[in-house]
Design an enzyme around this catalytic site. Structure first.
Site, PDB file in Angstrom:
ATOM      1  N   CYS A 135      -2.346  12.398   0.414  1.00  0.00           N
ATOM      2  CA  CYS A 135      -3.451  12.508  -0.525  1.00  0.00           C
ATOM      3  C   CYS A 135      -4.745  12.652   0.270  1.00  0.00           C
ATOM      4  CB  CYS A 135      -3.523  11.252  -1.376  1.00  0.00           C
ATOM      5  SG  CYS A 135      -4.806  11.340  -2.620  1.00  0.00           S
ATOM      6  N   THR A 167      -7.811  12.825  -1.478  1.00  0.00           N
ATOM      7  CA  THR A 167      -8.887  12.571  -2.440  1.00  0.00           C
ATOM      8  C   THR A 167     -10.074  11.853  -1.798  1.00  0.00           C
ATOM      9  OG1 THR A 167      -7.427  12.575  -4.345  1.00  0.00           O
ATOM     10  CG2 THR A 167      -9.457  11.313  -4.575  1.00  0.00           C
ATOM     11  N   CYS A 192      11.060 -12.505   1.496  1.00  0.00           N
ATOM     12  CA  CYS A 192      11.236 -13.613   0.549  1.00  0.00           C
ATOM     13  C   CYS A 192      11.710 -14.874   1.272  1.00  0.00           C
ATOM     14  CB  CYS A 192      12.230 -13.219  -0.549  1.00  0.00           C
ATOM     15  SG  CYS A 192      11.549 -12.007  -1.701  1.00  0.00           S
ATOM     16  N   GLY A 209       6.362   7.423  -2.092  1.00  0.00           N
ATOM     17  CA  GLY A 209       6.442   8.863  -1.890  1.00  0.00           C
ATOM     18  C   GLY A 209       6.859   9.146  -0.455  1.00  0.00           C
TER      19      GLY A 209
END
Lengths: 345, 350
Positions: free
Chosen positions: A186, A188, A316, A242
């Site tokens: 990306c 942006t 965890c 992704g």
């Protein structure tokens, strides 16, 4: 006067999880399954809440077949035809519980979505994805889709701030996609200067969503299993991937040989590559907001899945969470300046 | 005792813009044109307020011809002769509305500027550019130029603090150039330790200028369209670009082939390269305050222009500004530690 928020917002790379005392004997005891009941659709979900992104390289039918075996989820990309959907549903009905059909906010997108949901009534999830979830137009669109499909679970985004999460939930969405600009392909933030560090966005948006009994997806910015653990620790109900899923057999696109090495193409859905493929090029009034990279071919996604789930179980165990559900309650983030030793590169 | 200012001053890389609710349906609805009336010249301006810097590699006549098609502005560098100006004005009269003639404060600069403005009376903008806009000498120079050219719009700089912005405006400048050291080929911060992070400089200087009905240019430090958006968001009326416009067909200098790849030279105007070219070398008493780099050849600047304007439109859509004018009012900056996910390398968009 422009305003500057004084407190520093954080990305995954800025923190680590503090270990805590634990009564777990082995990571095999950790339960990664979660059960949710959604606010607006009233439907329930069971599974390991990791989602393959609705990008045309990762949100594929092939990915869904492997993912659903592990009770992982796939947001199928919006470029499959009705015929392709019908065939997939007929051949692999067992996968439908763990997939969503995607749509943008255009009229043609909506019509196609309606036809797909009519033809394949077993699809229970809708993923409404636009680059900028802040437009009034998108809010109206979410209301329209909710009106047409009262019992489907609607994922909608992307946004990065609490007030917009609340607005979309109150407009009918069940699960809000959180993330503007963190993705590996990306651009942006470079092209517009707009964005929000992902860890802070998840912490703030999860808080807003949970106050309304809504849910969120942390979408983008995970580079390694540790980042997925941090996203869950920060309060994400789901984590969407992704780049970590690119380059596999199940990812779309050809394997290319280059200097004796195998690679696959991966690109943002607003990149030149994607816009040429689907809309014939970048419109005059806009800039491309994604890039195209060659990722090394990684083989079967099964191995990557095992790596991710193994990492999560280990997280965890370190913080003493017997279930993924307990992870965020057991999470204390410490601020750091480096993630790992770079001694051997 | 030296004083330390404790609040952190910010650069473009330290912030991102927070998205806000928006009623815009498409970025094609965004209006990037601005109209200004200048405080001292009383002239008005209409255009997209992005300026090619007055560097000899960027502020070229060729650049002006391409940028004016998009209503962008070019500060033409000061090394063109009167003859070259006359020729340009005759063959490209449509460009003159969107260009400034530049000048330093050196001997002969004022005469040459006067000759150019006399020969091409359609030029409406003057760019007075010195490395250090804080000198009394420069303030006097601005007053002299204002007295001689009462109705030309004067850009002057560079400075980085509010009190000096006010001083230059009160001395007759209309638009103040803001930025010391942020440029990609500027080494002032290294050579002198002096400078000011650009985002904070713009926020503070815009506030000072707007209080007097003056204007500012954010000059330097933009490395990508997002930085241009941040400069406007911070309150800049104009944004000046050097490095982002280097390496194009329209940029000055030859294209060099190296290992099968094409490059163009780009250098600061106080670099050794520039001083050798225009002043016969670096004077004994000074250090060069700029560097020379080879930038990959990028082709026609029109593609880069579209990329920048497309990015700006997208920014406006994200923060709910239907006009560039509204961008700074809609801006909230958040502080960040990284701009971009670099898991697949820094890479270019391709």
């Amino acid at each position: 006067m422009p305003r500057v928020d004084a407190d520093l917002k954080l990305d995954f790379k800025d923190v680590l999880l503090r270990p805590k005392r634990s009564s777990l004997r082995s990571r095999s005891e950790v339960d990664l399954q979660r059960t949710f009941t959604f606010r607006n659709s009233k439907q329930t979900y069971n599974g390991i809440p990791v989602i393959a992104a609705n990008m045309d390289t990762t949100g594929t039918f092939e990915m869904a077949r492997v993912f659903s075996k592990h009770t992982l989820f796939t947001a199928l990309h919006k470029h499959y035809s009705l015929e392709e959907w019908k065939k997939f549903a007929a051949d692999f009905p067992e996968c439908l519980e763990h997939v969503a059909a995607s749509s943008g906010s255009g009229q043609a997108d909506l019509e196609k979505l309606c036809r797909i949901l009519e033809a394949v009534p077993l699809i229970k999830y809708i993923c409404l994805d636009v680059a900028n979830g802040y437009s009034e137009h998108f809010v109206e669109f979410v209301k329209t889709v909710r009106g047409k499909f009262p019992n489907h679970t609607i994922m909608a985004g992307n946004v990065v701030t609490g007030e917009m999460v609340e607005e979309l939930i109150l407009s009918g969405a069940d699960i809000i996609k959180v993330g503007i600009g963190p993705g590996s392909v990306c651009t942006t933030r470079i092209k517009t200067g707009v964005g929000y560090p992902q860890l802070s966005a998840v912490i703030e948006c999860a808080d807003s969503a949970h106050g309304l009994k809504g849910h969120i997806i942390s979408d983008g910015g995970c580079c390694c299993p540790g980042d997925i653990a941090k996203a869950f620790g920060a309060g994400a109900d789901f984590v969407m991937l992704g780049g970590m899923l690119a380059g596999h057999d199940q990812s779309a696109g050809e394997v290319i040989e280059k200097n004796g090495k195998k690679v696959k193409l991966f690109y943002g859905m607003s990149s030149d590559t994607a816009m040429k493929k689907y809309v014939g090029g970048v419109a005059e009034y806009r800039a491309s907001e994604g890039r195209t990279v060659e990722v090394p071919y990684k083989g079967d996604v099964e191995d990557t899945i095992r790596d991710i789930l193994g990492g999560l179980r280990s997280t965890c165990t370190y913080v003493g969470a017997a279930k993924l559900k307990e992870l965020s309650r057991r999470t204390t983030f410490i601020r750091v300046t480096q993630q790992s030793s770079h001694m051997f590169g | 005792m030296p004083r330390i200012e404790n609040d952190i001053k910010l650069d473009f890389k330290d912030v991102l813009l927070r998205p806000k609710r928006s009623t815009l349906k498409s970025r094609s609805e965004v209006d990037l044109m601005r109209t200004f009336i200048f405080r001292n010249s009383k002239q008005s301006y209409t255009g997209i307020p992005v300026i090619a810097a007055n560097m000899d590699t960027v502020g070229t006549f060729e650049m002006a011809c391409s940028l004016q098609k998009f209503s962008l502005f070019t500060a033409i560098h000061k090394h063109y002769s009167v003859e070259e100006w006359k020729q340009f004005a005759k063959t490209n009269p449509q460009c003159i509305e969107h260009v400034a003639a530049s000048s330093g404060t050196g001997q002969g600069d004022f005469e040459r500027l006067s000759e150019i403005l006399e020969a091409v009376p359609n030029i409406r903008y003057i760019c007075l550019d010195v490395a250090n806009g804080y000198s009394e000498h420069f303030v006097q120079y601005v007053k002299d130029v204002r007295a001689k050219f009462p109705s030309h719009t004067i850009m002057a700089g560079n400075v980085v603090t509010g009190e000096m912005v006010e001083e230059l405006i009160l001395s007759g400048a209309d638009i103040i150039k803001v930025g010391i050291g942020p440029g990609s080929v500027c080494t002032t911060r290294k050579k002198t330790g002096v400078g000011y992070p650009q985002l904070s400089a713009v926020i503070e200087c815009a506030d000072a200028a707007h209080g007097l009905n003056g204007h500012i240019i954010s000059d330097g430090g933009c490395t990508c369209p997002g930085d241009v958006a941040k400069a406007f968001g911070a309150g800049a009326d104009f944004v000046m670009l050097g490095g982002m416009l280097a390496g194009h067909t329209q940029s000055g200098g030859e294209t060099i082939e190296k290992d099968g790849k094409k490059f163009k030279l780009f250098y600061g105007m106080s670099s050794e390269t520039a001083m050798k070219r225009h002043a016969g070398g670096v004077a004994d008493y000074r250090a060069s305050e700029g560097k020379t780099v080879q930038v990959p050849f990028k082709g026609d600047v029109e593609e880069t222009t579209k990329d920048i304007l497309g990015g700006l439109r997208s920014t406006c859509t994200y923060v709910g500004a239907s006009k560039l004018k509204e961008l700074s009012r809609r801006t909230t900056f958040i502080r960040v530690t990284q701009q971009l996910n670099t898991v697949f390398g820094e890479g270019s968009q391709q």
